[in-house]
Design a protein around this motif. Sequence first.
Motif, PDB file in Angstrom:
ATOM      1  N   UNK A  51     -72.647  90.117 -38.726  1.00  0.00           N
ATOM      2  CA  UNK A  51     -71.682  89.528 -39.642  1.00  0.00           C
ATOM      3  C   UNK A  51     -72.188  88.206 -40.202  1.00  0.00           C
ATOM      4  N   UNK A  52     -72.767  87.375 -39.351  1.00  0.00           N
ATOM      5  CA  UNK A  52     -73.289  86.087 -39.803  1.00  0.00           C
ATOM      6  C   UNK A  52     -74.457  86.264 -40.786  1.00  0.00           C
ATOM      7  N   UNK A  53     -75.350  87.207 -40.472  1.00  0.00           N
ATOM      8  CA  UNK A  53     -76.491  87.453 -41.374  1.00  0.00           C
ATOM      9  C   UNK A  53     -76.003  87.954 -42.732  1.00  0.00           C
ATOM     10  N   UNK A  54     -75.071  88.912 -42.708  1.00  0.00           N
ATOM     11  CA  UNK A  54     -74.555  89.461 -43.971  1.00  0.00           C
ATOM     12  C   UNK A  54     -73.847  88.384 -44.783  1.00  0.00           C
ATOM     13  N   UNK A  55     -73.072  87.525 -44.093  1.00  0.00           N
ATOM     14  CA  UNK A  55     -72.367  86.452 -44.801  1.00  0.00           C
ATOM     15  C   UNK A  55     -73.345  85.478 -45.432  1.00  0.00           C
ATOM     16  N   UNK A  56     -74.386  85.094 -44.686  1.00  0.00           N
ATOM     17  CA  UNK A  56     -75.388  84.165 -45.231  1.00  0.00           C
ATOM     18  C   UNK A  56     -76.088  84.765 -46.447  1.00  0.00           C
TER      19      UNK A  56
END
Length: 531
Positions: free
Chosen positions: A308-313
């Motif tokens: 989720x963090x990678x996709x958001x970034x």
Amino acid sequence: MRARESRREATRRAGRSWTVRTRVLTTMLAFMVVGLAVTGVLTYAVQFRALEDRVHGELLQEYQELKLIAESTEDDGSFTHTTVDAVLKAATESAAPSDNESVIALIDGRPAHKPRSQDFELVPDDSARSQEVLEQIMAVHEPGRTVTTTMTLGDRELRVLVASVQVAGDDAEGVFVIGNDIGVEKQELWQSVATFAGLSVVTLLIAGWVGYVVTGRLLKPLGALRSATEQVTVDDLAHRIPVPAANDDISALATNFNRMLERIQIGFAEQRRFMSDVGHELRTPLTIVRGTLEMTDLEDPDDVREAHEIATDELDRMGRVVGDLSELAASARPDYVRPAPLDMQEFARSAFARIERIAEREWALVRAADVVADADEQRLTQAVVQLAANAVRYSDEGSRILFSVDQVLGPVGPEIHVGMRDEGVGIAEDDQRRIFERFTRVDGARGSGSGLGLPIVRAIAEGHGGQVRLLSAPGRGSTFTLVFPQFTQRTGVEGDAEDGPGARDAAGPRGDRTDDRRGPAGSPHTTTRSS
């Protein structure tokens, strides 16, 4: 499809039957025809009227001479002529008929006297004809009055004056007749009308031929323009039409058409570049997001959180890229920069209040010139923020970043210099040549950037009629200076530099870099913040 193309071809051929050349020539000839017709009608109407008045005047002149003879007296006061015959004889003997004029005197309805010579005889010697003419004259005659009328005697159209002659003491009834062959003179005028009509036709033919040749030369660029519009397509916008040497509306149209094609070509190039850049820059983050989601273990909360963090970034990065590309695309519009009088001292303070919160650095506003310039405050602030973010990215925490707004006397007038100086890693000379290109990143940056910040700064500078100058060396930091003409007179305090309007080309070629400028200097107001 073929039917549609056939209709278009038929429409095109029908349109060509009435070209601009044909319409101009037809209109010109129509005006000439109307002008010649009106001129001819009015001119000859006046001439025919003048002929009528002249003939009437000549008849009255003969009548006045008859009247003088009838009223002539001797020294003792008695009338010279005491009989109708004597009056008419004296009048006919003294009469001198002009061309196309005839005179005859009648007594009791019979011919009595006439001039010795005249162009024609009112009463022919032929007895049958003479009786007919006498009957027409006596039908017009009114005893005691003078009558003017028009008669047709044979093939002659006559204007006739019939005067009644009476003498006291003489019971004879005299008639003095003056006839003018007005038909002959009208015939001469009608021949003149025919000559005028023939010359008018010749004039129209010559004018039509000259007009055809002249309009063909004048409107030749329109043919080239039409041909160019047929050749120009979305895939080929490089076609241009030749501009005539004459400085007229046609050459202006050709010039404007070429400029329009150039603008369209630039717009399509920007559009293609935008789509290419978007595809190029979004491909990598989309690949990362897709790969991350495909490899995520949905049963593992930590793995899901990390995905989720990678996709958001990556999505945030895509958003920034799209926003920056949209900004660059908007910079091609003529209203991208909207200059207005701007107090540069207030602008410097406001911009500094924004950038000193970007990161933990030793920020300093070293100079804020008290001048007014024509500038777009929003775009300038955007450029300053981009330069500040770039300085933060290539410098260490706690290092100094100096910001200044100054007025400098340029080659042709005062200029505004907005500078940003850092103490970072600097930029190699080879990288300085390409740093203002899209998606260009150099080594030594802290964090990631889209590579579009400096191109946006250059677009803002060019929108103000200026450029961005760069002074940098590896290990010695970098100084970016946004330079543009001041335009308006400055207002302010003592010590102001010389006022005067700037010029758009004062800063030299747009986007060029230079290494002979000093960075911001002065006694800085320094502030350090944590972020």
